[in-house]
Design a protein around this motif. Structure first.
Motif, PDB file in Angstrom:
ATOM      1  N   ILE A 133      29.088  46.547  36.253  1.00  0.00           N
ATOM      2  CA  ILE A 133      29.915  46.368  37.452  1.00  0.00           C
ATOM      3  C   ILE A 133      30.624  45.017  37.401  1.00  0.00           C
ATOM      4  N   THR A 134      29.911  43.972  36.974  1.00  0.00           N
ATOM      5  CA  THR A 134      30.517  42.647  36.884  1.00  0.00           C
ATOM      6  C   THR A 134      31.657  42.625  35.872  1.00  0.00           C
ATOM      7  N   MET A 135      31.450  43.224  34.702  1.00  0.00           N
ATOM      8  CA  MET A 135      32.505  43.245  33.683  1.00  0.00           C
ATOM      9  C   MET A 135      33.718  44.047  34.171  1.00  0.00           C
ATOM     10  N   PHE A 136      33.471  45.120  34.906  1.00  0.00           N
ATOM     11  CA  PHE A 136      34.571  45.906  35.447  1.00  0.00           C
ATOM     12  C   PHE A 136      35.374  45.091  36.457  1.00  0.00           C
ATOM     13  N   LEU A 137      34.669  44.371  37.325  1.00  0.00           N
ATOM     14  CA  LEU A 137      35.366  43.558  38.327  1.00  0.00           C
ATOM     15  C   LEU A 137      36.155  42.422  37.687  1.00  0.00           C
ATOM     16  N   ILE A 138      35.593  41.787  36.664  1.00  0.00           N
ATOM     17  CA  ILE A 138      36.324  40.724  35.970  1.00  0.00           C
ATOM     18  C   ILE A 138      37.577  41.285  35.314  1.00  0.00           C
ATOM     19  N   ALA A 139      37.451  42.445  34.677  1.00  0.00           N
ATOM     20  CA  ALA A 139      38.614  43.061  34.045  1.00  0.00           C
ATOM     21  C   ALA A 139      39.655  43.468  35.084  1.00  0.00           C
ATOM     22  N   LEU A 140      39.196  43.964  36.222  1.00  0.00           N
ATOM     23  CA  LEU A 140      40.113  44.376  37.276  1.00  0.00           C
ATOM     24  C   LEU A 140      40.871  43.185  37.848  1.00  0.00           C
ATOM     25  N   ILE A 141      40.189  42.079  38.031  1.00  0.00           N
ATOM     26  CA  ILE A 141      40.840  40.868  38.543  1.00  0.00           C
ATOM     27  C   ILE A 141      41.755  40.248  37.483  1.00  0.00           C
ATOM     28  N   SER A 142      41.443  40.469  36.223  1.00  0.00           N
ATOM     29  CA  SER A 142      42.232  39.887  35.134  1.00  0.00           C
ATOM     30  C   SER A 142      43.622  40.490  35.012  1.00  0.00           C
ATOM     31  N   VAL A 143      43.767  41.752  35.365  1.00  0.00           N
ATOM     32  CA  VAL A 143      45.067  42.420  35.208  1.00  0.00           C
ATOM     33  C   VAL A 143      46.155  41.727  36.025  1.00  0.00           C
ATOM     34  N   PRO A 144      45.958  41.467  37.327  1.00  0.00           N
ATOM     35  CA  PRO A 144      46.989  40.698  38.027  1.00  0.00           C
ATOM     36  C   PRO A 144      47.071  39.254  37.539  1.00  0.00           C
ATOM     37  N   GLY A 145      45.960  38.749  36.987  1.00  0.00           N
ATOM     38  CA  GLY A 145      45.951  37.396  36.477  1.00  0.00           C
ATOM     39  C   GLY A 145      46.839  37.203  35.255  1.00  0.00           C
ATOM     40  N   ILE A 146      47.180  38.279  34.598  1.00  0.00           N
ATOM     41  CA  ILE A 146      48.081  38.184  33.445  1.00  0.00           C
ATOM     42  C   ILE A 146      49.447  37.675  33.883  1.00  0.00           C
ATOM     43  N   PHE A 147      49.866  38.067  35.046  1.00  0.00           N
ATOM     44  CA  PHE A 147      51.175  37.651  35.550  1.00  0.00           C
ATOM     45  C   PHE A 147      51.174  36.207  36.050  1.00  0.00           C
ATOM     46  N   LEU A 148      49.998  35.649  36.281  1.00  0.00           N
ATOM     47  CA  LEU A 148      49.885  34.260  36.731  1.00  0.00           C
ATOM     48  C   LEU A 148      49.516  33.383  35.535  1.00  0.00           C
TER      49      LEU A 148
ATOM     50  N   LEU B  82      40.287  38.842  29.838  1.00  0.00           N
ATOM     51  CA  LEU B  82      40.139  40.161  29.212  1.00  0.00           C
ATOM     52  C   LEU B  82      39.528  40.033  27.820  1.00  0.00           C
ATOM     53  N   ILE B  83      39.899  39.007  27.091  1.00  0.00           N
ATOM     54  CA  ILE B  83      39.284  38.757  25.790  1.00  0.00           C
ATOM     55  C   ILE B  83      37.797  38.448  25.972  1.00  0.00           C
ATOM     56  N   TYR B  84      37.472  37.649  26.992  1.00  0.00           N
ATOM     57  CA  TYR B  84      36.077  37.332  27.312  1.00  0.00           C
ATOM     58  C   TYR B  84      35.294  38.609  27.603  1.00  0.00           C
ATOM     59  N   VAL B  85      35.854  39.486  28.428  1.00  0.00           N
ATOM     60  CA  VAL B  85      35.175  40.739  28.767  1.00  0.00           C
ATOM     61  C   VAL B  85      34.972  41.588  27.520  1.00  0.00           C
ATOM     62  N   GLY B  86      35.984  41.662  26.671  1.00  0.00           N
ATOM     63  CA  GLY B  86      35.865  42.462  25.456  1.00  0.00           C
ATOM     64  C   GLY B  86      34.784  41.967  24.518  1.00  0.00           C
ATOM     65  N   ILE B  87      34.703  40.652  24.327  1.00  0.00           N
ATOM     66  CA  ILE B  87      33.706  40.088  23.414  1.00  0.00           C
ATOM     67  C   ILE B  87      32.304  40.172  24.010  1.00  0.00           C
ATOM     68  N   VAL B  88      32.169  39.784  25.264  1.00  0.00           N
ATOM     69  CA  VAL B  88      30.851  39.781  25.913  1.00  0.00           C
ATOM     70  C   VAL B  88      30.315  41.210  26.054  1.00  0.00           C
ATOM     71  N   SER B  89      31.182  42.166  26.349  1.00  0.00           N
ATOM     72  CA  SER B  89      30.738  43.554  26.501  1.00  0.00           C
ATOM     73  C   SER B  89      30.320  44.178  25.178  1.00  0.00           C
ATOM     74  N   LEU B  90      30.714  43.580  24.083  1.00  0.00           N
ATOM     75  CA  LEU B  90      30.309  44.070  22.766  1.00  0.00           C
ATOM     76  C   LEU B  90      29.040  43.379  22.283  1.00  0.00           C
TER      77      LEU B  90
END
Length: 121
Positions: free
Chosen positions: A65-80, A88-96
């Motif tokens: 759930i935490t990784m999903f929320l971080i990824a969800l918040i990261s998508v709008p963060g790309i524009f900022l 998103l890179i953090y989520v990808g590495i940590v989730s692996l």
């Protein structure tokens, strides 16, 4: 007269199922959602039968759930300023990496260690 209750069965020690539960999180990379569904089902079905399954299952679900929320918040963060890409890179590495490390810990009979996880359950 002594009454012996046989309704409570003894819990089994099954480190292999705990390892499989941790490694099943990697299904996210194959199916996109299996990394949440399979550990959830295993936890709900076996939490009263396997020693440590309740603790490991809660940790896995909280982590997912935490990784999903971080990824969800990261998508709008790309524009900022593009900072969402770093998370998103953090989520990808940590989730692996973290499920594999915790699978090894579970095979050794140790408690799970999911850092940066929000406790929902």
């Amino acid at each position: 007269m002594e009454i012996i209750s046989t309704t409570h069965a003894a819990k089994q020690v099954d480190n292999n199922l705990l390892v499989f539960t941790h490694l099943s999180q990697l299904l996210t990379y194959v199916t996109g959602f299996g990394g949440f569904v399979v550990p959830l089902i295993l936890w709900l079905v076996k939490k009263d039968q396997i020693v440590g399954m309740d603790e490991h299952g809660k940790s896995i679900i909280n982590f997912q759930i935490t990784m999903f929320l971080i990824a969800l918040i990261s998508v709008p963060g790309i524009f900022l300023f593009g900072l969402g890409i770093l998370s998103l890179i953090y989520v990808g590495i940590v989730s692996l990496v973290v499920p594999i490390v915790n699978a090894v810990r579970a095979s050794n009979g140790e408690a799970p260690s999911y850092f940066s996880t929000i406790k929902f359950i």
